[in-house]
Motif scaffolding. Structure first.
Motif, PDB file in Angstrom:
ATOM      1  N   PRO A 255       0.813  -1.226   0.000  1.00  0.00           N
ATOM      2  CA  PRO A 255       0.000   0.000   0.000  1.00  0.00           C
ATOM      3  C   PRO A 255       0.843   1.272   0.000  1.00  0.00           C
ATOM      4  O   PRO A 255       0.438   2.289  -0.592  1.00  0.00           O
ATOM      5  N   ILE A 256       2.016   1.231   0.652  1.00  0.00           N
ATOM      6  CA  ILE A 256       2.882   2.408   0.662  1.00  0.00           C
ATOM      7  C   ILE A 256       3.440   2.664  -0.736  1.00  0.00           C
ATOM      8  O   ILE A 256       3.488   3.805  -1.211  1.00  0.00           O
ATOM      9  N   ARG A 257       3.836   1.588  -1.407  1.00  0.00           N
ATOM     10  CA  ARG A 257       4.373   1.730  -2.763  1.00  0.00           C
ATOM     11  C   ARG A 257       3.309   2.267  -3.710  1.00  0.00           C
ATOM     12  O   ARG A 257       3.591   3.100  -4.576  1.00  0.00           O
ATOM     13  N   LYS A 258       2.073   1.806  -3.555  1.00  0.00           N
ATOM     14  CA  LYS A 258       0.988   2.294  -4.419  1.00  0.00           C
ATOM     15  C   LYS A 258       0.754   3.778  -4.216  1.00  0.00           C
ATOM     16  O   LYS A 258       0.517   4.527  -5.171  1.00  0.00           O
ATOM     17  N   ARG A 259       0.805   4.229  -2.956  1.00  0.00           N
ATOM     18  CA  ARG A 259       0.634   5.663  -2.698  1.00  0.00           C
ATOM     19  C   ARG A 259       1.753   6.462  -3.356  1.00  0.00           C
ATOM     20  O   ARG A 259       1.525   7.519  -3.929  1.00  0.00           O
ATOM     21  N   MET A 260       2.975   5.929  -3.270  1.00  0.00           N
ATOM     22  CA  MET A 260       4.106   6.623  -3.874  1.00  0.00           C
ATOM     23  C   MET A 260       3.924   6.738  -5.379  1.00  0.00           C
ATOM     24  O   MET A 260       4.189   7.786  -5.976  1.00  0.00           O
ATOM     25  N   ASP A 261       3.466   5.659  -6.004  1.00  0.00           N
ATOM     26  CA  ASP A 261       3.339   5.646  -7.457  1.00  0.00           C
ATOM     27  C   ASP A 261       2.166   6.486  -7.954  1.00  0.00           C
ATOM     28  O   ASP A 261       2.206   7.005  -9.071  1.00  0.00           O
ATOM     29  N   SER A 262       1.131   6.622  -7.122  1.00  0.00           N
ATOM     30  CA  SER A 262      -0.101   7.279  -7.601  1.00  0.00           C
ATOM     31  C   SER A 262      -0.230   8.735  -7.170  1.00  0.00           C
ATOM     32  O   SER A 262      -1.123   9.436  -7.650  1.00  0.00           O
ATOM     33  N   CYS A 263       0.621   9.191  -6.256  1.00  0.00           N
ATOM     34  CA  CYS A 263       0.442  10.536  -5.702  1.00  0.00           C
ATOM     35  C   CYS A 263       1.555  11.512  -6.102  1.00  0.00           C
ATOM     36  O   CYS A 263       1.813  12.492  -5.407  1.00  0.00           O
ATOM     37  N   MET A 264       2.222  11.247  -7.207  1.00  0.00           N
ATOM     38  CA  MET A 264       3.317  12.124  -7.610  1.00  0.00           C
ATOM     39  C   MET A 264       2.840  13.529  -7.964  1.00  0.00           C
ATOM     40  O   MET A 264       3.615  14.478  -7.950  1.00  0.00           O
TER      41      MET A 264
END
Length: 377
Positions: A255-264
């Motif tokens: 979930p942390i990686r997904k936030r990083m990838d989607s919130c740029m």
């Protein structure tokens, strides 16, 4: 020819003066077999007493001397063997080329021109200097300068703890003042980089490097739950998105990686510190050492209790060794392991199964299913 002087009436101790390559070396020889034993007992138990200069020359060759002492049945034989060894060592020593007198006069004049307050250290030969200066933020920087004998005709070697090496511009009129000026100018380019890295070091739990220098662009930041984030920062654009990689249990990291990838799109390059941008995008606050449980942060391998394994290979190897690269996928465990340690552990467990080059077993900490790739069956 060597001079061998007895130090006692029993002839069991001697002082030896050995001429080699135009220089005389002195050493003591003690616990020598008595004359009655001469020719029957070797000098294997004799003791050498060397002065500092000779000890330094012989460093690394002690085993050769011990072997020659075992083979020698009298002092004269050993002295000849010693001379042969020392002669070879001295011949292999690099020849030191001393600069001309004008070299020293020039160096002193150049130091006086820049001010002795900029000299942190200087070698007795004046060939190596540590020049210091302070940048606009008050940080002290040290420039390591090695001067060749034909300085300034030949360009000196100059280095400092900067994230990008300085390509020294040099000409026939080059001086130490020019060296210092070029490094001062280079340091100004990295003021924002250092400000951002110092902010990270101050406010978050940095796992690597343990003692970062001003040249380090890499940080591994603890996230909690035995998870971490590694970043490599662009020193010329430190507030831009860094190169990053997550470590830890997939259950916690995904979930942390997904936030990083989607919130740029939330990344504000110019008006926020790098740490603030990272926390905003990840929607979390990085743990800091003052209020975080050490056990929750620890990245030590749960099997060997060490962080690094010496002489490792792989993507995450430094000169100190391999760091843990495998974690338990159980979100409530997430303990880290070195792959090599986990392979050894699982192979010692009777219930472990192997399919091709993959071992299947249980986590040593929580017994959750775990697998690891091994290099051999």
């Amino acid at each position: 020819m060597a001079t061998v002087l007895p130090l006692n009436a029993q002839l069991t101790a001697f002082q030896v003066f050995l001429p080699v390559q135009g220089k005389e070396y002195e050493f003591g020889l003690h616990n020598v077999p008595s004359p009655e034993e001469a020719g029957k007992v070797s000098l294997r138990n004799a003791k050498l007493d060397c002065k500092l200069e000779l000890r330094m020359l012989l460093e690394g060759f002690e085993h050769v001397l011990q072997e020659r002492m075992k083979q020698s049945l009298d002092v004269a034989t050993f002295v000849e063997e010693f001379k042969d060894i020392l002669d070879r060592i001295v011949q292999a020593q690099p020849q030191v080329v001393l600069p001309p007198a004008s070299f020293y006069a020039r160096i002193v004049a150049e130091i006086e021109a820049i001010g002795w307050e900029h000299v942190a250290w200087i070698s007795p030969q004046l060939t190596t200097l540590h020049l210091c200066f302070f940048d606009v933020a008050g940080r002290e920087h040290i420039v390591h300068v090695n001067l060749p004998p034909d300085y300034p005709e030949k360009q000196p070697l100059a280095t400092a703890d900067l994230p990008i090496a300085v390509e020294l511009r040099w000409g026939p009129d080059g001086t130490m003042n020019a060296i210092l000026s070029q490094f001062q100018l280079a340091a100004e380019r990295f003021q924002d980089f250092w400000a951002n890295m110092e902010d990270i070091d101050k406010h978050v739990w940095v796992m690597e490097p343990e003692h970062p220098s001003r040249a380090n662009c890499f940080r591994r930041i603890a996230l909690g739950g035995h998870c971490s984030l590694s970043i490599t920062v662009n020193p010329l654009s430190p507030r831009s998105i860094p190169e990053y990689r997550f470590f830890g249990s997939d259950a916690l990291i995904s979930p942390i990686r997904k936030r990083m990838d989607s919130c740029m799109s939330h990344w504000y390059v110019m008006d926020r510190l790098l740490r603030i941008n990272l926390e905003d995008v990840l929607e979390l606050t990085f743990p800091c050492p003052q209020d975080t449980d050490q056990d929750d942060i620890s990245a030590n391998c749960i099997i060997c209790y060490n962080y690094r394994l010496p002489h490792g290979t792989g993507d995450w190897v430094s000169k100190e060794g391999l760091v843990p690269d495998r974690v338990c996928d159980n979100g409530s465990c997430g303990r880290p392991f070195h792959s090599a340690c986990l392979v050894e552990w699982l192979r010692a467990i009777p219930t472990t199964r192997q399919s091709f080059d993959v071992l299947f077993g249980s986590c040593p900490c929580c017994s959750h299913p775990i697998m690891v790739k091994c290099t051999s069956g």
